[in-house]
Write a protein that holds these residues in place. Structure first.
Motif, mmCIF file in Angstrom:
data_model
loop_
_atom_site.group_PDB
_atom_site.id
_atom_site.type_symbol
_atom_site.label_atom_id
_atom_site.label_comp_id
_atom_site.label_asym_id
_atom_site.label_seq_id
_atom_site.Cartn_x
_atom_site.Cartn_y
_atom_site.Cartn_z
ATOM 1 N N HIS A 36 0.865 -1.171 0.000
ATOM 2 C CA HIS A 36 0.000 0.000 0.000
ATOM 3 C C HIS A 36 0.900 1.218 0.000
ATOM 4 O O HIS A 36 2.103 1.126 0.262
ATOM 5 N N ARG A 37 0.339 2.374 -0.236
ATOM 6 C CA ARG A 37 1.126 3.603 -0.155
ATOM 7 C C ARG A 37 0.265 4.736 0.399
ATOM 8 O O ARG A 37 -0.958 4.708 0.305
ATOM 9 N N GLN A 38 0.950 5.694 0.982
ATOM 10 C CA GLN A 38 0.259 6.860 1.524
ATOM 11 C C GLN A 38 1.060 8.107 1.180
ATOM 12 O O GLN A 38 2.202 8.267 1.624
ATOM 13 N N ALA A 39 0.450 8.963 0.384
ATOM 14 C CA ALA A 39 1.055 10.238 0.016
ATOM 15 C C ALA A 39 0.658 11.296 1.036
ATOM 16 O O ALA A 39 -0.375 11.149 1.717
ATOM 17 N N TYR A 58 -3.876 -5.223 -8.978
ATOM 18 C CA TYR A 58 -3.222 -3.928 -9.027
ATOM 19 C C TYR A 58 -4.253 -2.804 -8.996
ATOM 20 O O TYR A 58 -5.348 -2.932 -9.546
ATOM 21 N N ALA A 59 -3.849 -1.687 -8.409
ATOM 22 C CA ALA A 59 -4.643 -0.478 -8.570
ATOM 23 C C ALA A 59 -4.517 -0.035 -10.029
ATOM 24 O O ALA A 59 -3.477 -0.231 -10.669
ATOM 25 N N ASP A 60 -5.574 0.555 -10.541
ATOM 26 C CA ASP A 60 -5.609 0.902 -11.966
ATOM 27 C C ASP A 60 -4.440 1.789 -12.379
ATOM 28 O O ASP A 60 -3.865 1.609 -13.457
ATOM 29 N N SER A 61 -4.078 2.732 -11.537
ATOM 30 C CA SER A 61 -3.043 3.691 -11.919
ATOM 31 C C SER A 61 -1.640 3.077 -11.942
ATOM 32 O O SER A 61 -0.711 3.666 -12.493
ATOM 33 N N MET A 62 -1.481 1.889 -11.351
ATOM 34 C CA MET A 62 -0.177 1.232 -11.312
ATOM 35 C C MET A 62 -0.062 0.084 -12.302
ATOM 36 O O MET A 62 1.036 -0.344 -12.624
ATOM 37 N N ARG A 63 -1.208 -0.387 -12.774
ATOM 38 C CA ARG A 63 -1.182 -1.548 -13.663
ATOM 39 C C ARG A 63 -0.404 -1.210 -14.921
ATOM 40 O O ARG A 63 -0.603 -0.171 -15.543
ATOM 41 N N GLY A 64 0.509 -2.083 -15.287
ATOM 42 C CA GLY A 64 1.328 -1.864 -16.469
ATOM 43 C C GLY A 64 2.652 -1.193 -16.175
ATOM 44 O O GLY A 64 3.589 -1.281 -16.978
ATOM 45 N N MET A 81 8.948 -1.098 -9.731
ATOM 46 C CA MET A 81 8.231 0.098 -10.155
ATOM 47 C C MET A 81 8.994 0.749 -11.306
ATOM 48 O O MET A 81 10.144 1.159 -11.143
ATOM 49 N N ASN A 82 8.348 0.822 -12.449
ATOM 50 C CA ASN A 82 8.938 1.430 -13.644
ATOM 51 C C ASN A 82 8.135 2.664 -14.058
ATOM 52 O O ASN A 82 6.997 2.842 -13.624
ATOM 53 N N SER A 83 8.740 3.467 -14.894
ATOM 54 C CA SER A 83 8.064 4.672 -15.412
ATOM 55 C C SER A 83 7.459 5.489 -14.275
ATOM 56 O O SER A 83 6.296 5.894 -14.328
ATOM 57 N N LEU A 84 8.243 5.716 -13.256
ATOM 58 C CA LEU A 84 7.742 6.418 -12.073
ATOM 59 C C LEU A 84 7.395 7.863 -12.392
ATOM 60 O O LEU A 84 8.028 8.512 -13.230
ATOM 61 N N LYS A 85 6.360 8.314 -11.709
ATOM 62 C CA LYS A 85 5.848 9.679 -11.884
ATOM 63 C C LYS A 85 5.928 10.414 -10.551
ATOM 64 O O LYS A 85 5.914 9.788 -9.485
ATOM 65 N N PRO A 86 5.979 11.732 -10.583
ATOM 66 C CA PRO A 86 5.996 12.480 -9.315
ATOM 67 C C PRO A 86 4.826 12.118 -8.403
ATOM 68 O O PRO A 86 4.979 12.120 -7.176
ATOM 69 N N GLU A 87 3.690 11.807 -8.978
ATOM 70 C CA GLU A 87 2.527 11.449 -8.160
ATOM 71 C C GLU A 87 2.651 10.077 -7.498
ATOM 72 O O GLU A 87 1.802 9.697 -6.681
ATOM 73 N N ASP A 88 3.703 9.340 -7.815
ATOM 74 C CA ASP A 88 3.976 8.086 -7.115
ATOM 75 C C ASP A 88 4.718 8.328 -5.806
ATOM 76 O O ASP A 88 4.937 7.384 -5.033
ATOM 77 N N THR A 89 5.101 9.563 -5.552
ATOM 78 C CA THR A 89 5.789 9.886 -4.308
ATOM 79 C C THR A 89 4.891 9.571 -3.119
ATOM 80 O O THR A 89 3.761 10.055 -3.034
ATOM 81 N N ARG A 115 7.110 -0.997 8.388
ATOM 82 C CA ARG A 115 7.168 0.376 8.887
ATOM 83 C C ARG A 115 7.133 1.404 7.782
ATOM 84 O O ARG A 115 6.972 2.591 8.060
ATOM 85 N N GLY A 116 7.252 0.996 6.560
ATOM 86 C CA GLY A 116 7.172 1.948 5.457
ATOM 87 C C GLY A 116 8.535 2.355 4.936
ATOM 88 O O GLY A 116 9.490 2.497 5.702
ATOM 89 N N THR A 117 8.594 2.540 3.648
ATOM 90 C CA THR A 117 9.804 3.034 3.004
ATOM 91 C C THR A 117 9.422 4.166 2.055
ATOM 92 O O THR A 117 8.441 4.051 1.311
ATOM 93 N N LEU A 118 10.163 5.251 2.122
ATOM 94 C CA LEU A 118 9.807 6.452 1.366
ATOM 95 C C LEU A 118 10.321 6.376 -0.061
ATOM 96 O O LEU A 118 11.501 6.096 -0.301
ATOM 97 N N VAL A 119 9.428 6.640 -0.993
ATOM 98 C CA VAL A 119 9.775 6.752 -2.404
ATOM 99 C C VAL A 119 9.495 8.187 -2.838
ATOM 100 O O VAL A 119 8.368 8.664 -2.680
ATOM 101 N N THR A 120 10.505 8.848 -3.355
ATOM 102 C CA THR A 120 10.357 10.223 -3.817
ATOM 103 C C THR A 120 10.730 10.293 -5.294
ATOM 104 O O THR A 120 11.837 9.886 -5.667
ATOM 105 N N VAL A 121 9.804 10.783 -6.100
ATOM 106 C CA VAL A 121 10.035 10.885 -7.539
ATOM 107 C C VAL A 121 10.084 12.362 -7.900
ATOM 108 O O VAL A 121 9.093 13.083 -7.728
ATOM 109 N N SER A 122 11.216 12.798 -8.393
ATOM 110 C CA SER A 122 11.374 14.205 -8.754
ATOM 111 C C SER A 122 11.022 14.422 -10.222
ATOM 112 O O SER A 122 11.206 13.552 -11.058
#
Length: 123
Positions: A36-39, A58-64, A81-89, A115-122
């Motif tokens: 899961h993720r929490q922005a 998969y959630a629709d926005s992540m499928r593919g 995770m491929n083709s990462l977008k800023p909104e995946d942060t 405990r969670g791991t932070l992903v930041t996409v610039s």
């Protein structure tokens, strides 16, 4: 039961990351493992999950773009995770729906969270 996640970090848009999460402790079997993720300012949402037999959701926005896999022998789940977008942060949390049997044979069912791991996409 404890879950240890790793693999988060900073990546540019369009890049890739691979998250890992290993479960340990009193476990007889794990049915579902997932992410899961929490922005910031948003509710936690499902990214993907995988059953012990290998079926995935998969959630629709992540499928593919994202691929979830698991190694049952290692009680470990992965998220490529491929083709990462800023909104995946977000902070990404792994989970495991497990069961173990006491010495008396009583089944104990539960869900453990990492405990969670932070992903930041610039951008």
């Amino acid at each position: 039961v404890q879950l240890q996640a790793s693999g988060g970090g900073l990546v540019q848009a369009g890049g890739s990351l691979r998250l890992s999460c290993a479960a340990s402790g009193q476990i007889s079997s794990i049915n579902v493992m997932g992410w899961h993720r929490q922005a910031p300012g948003r509710e936690r949402e499902l990214v993907a999950d995988i059953k012990s037999g290998g079926s995935t959701d998969y959630a629709d926005s992540m499928r593919g773009r994202f691929t979830i896999t698991r190694d049952n022998a290692k009680n470990t789940v992965y998220l490529q995770m491929n083709s990462l977008k800023p909104e995946d942060t977000a902070v990404y949390y792994c989970n495991a729906d497990y069961i173990y049997y006491t010495d008396e044979g009583t089944p104990i069912v539960g869900r453990a969270w990492g405990r969670g791991t932070l992903v930041t996409v610039s951008s």
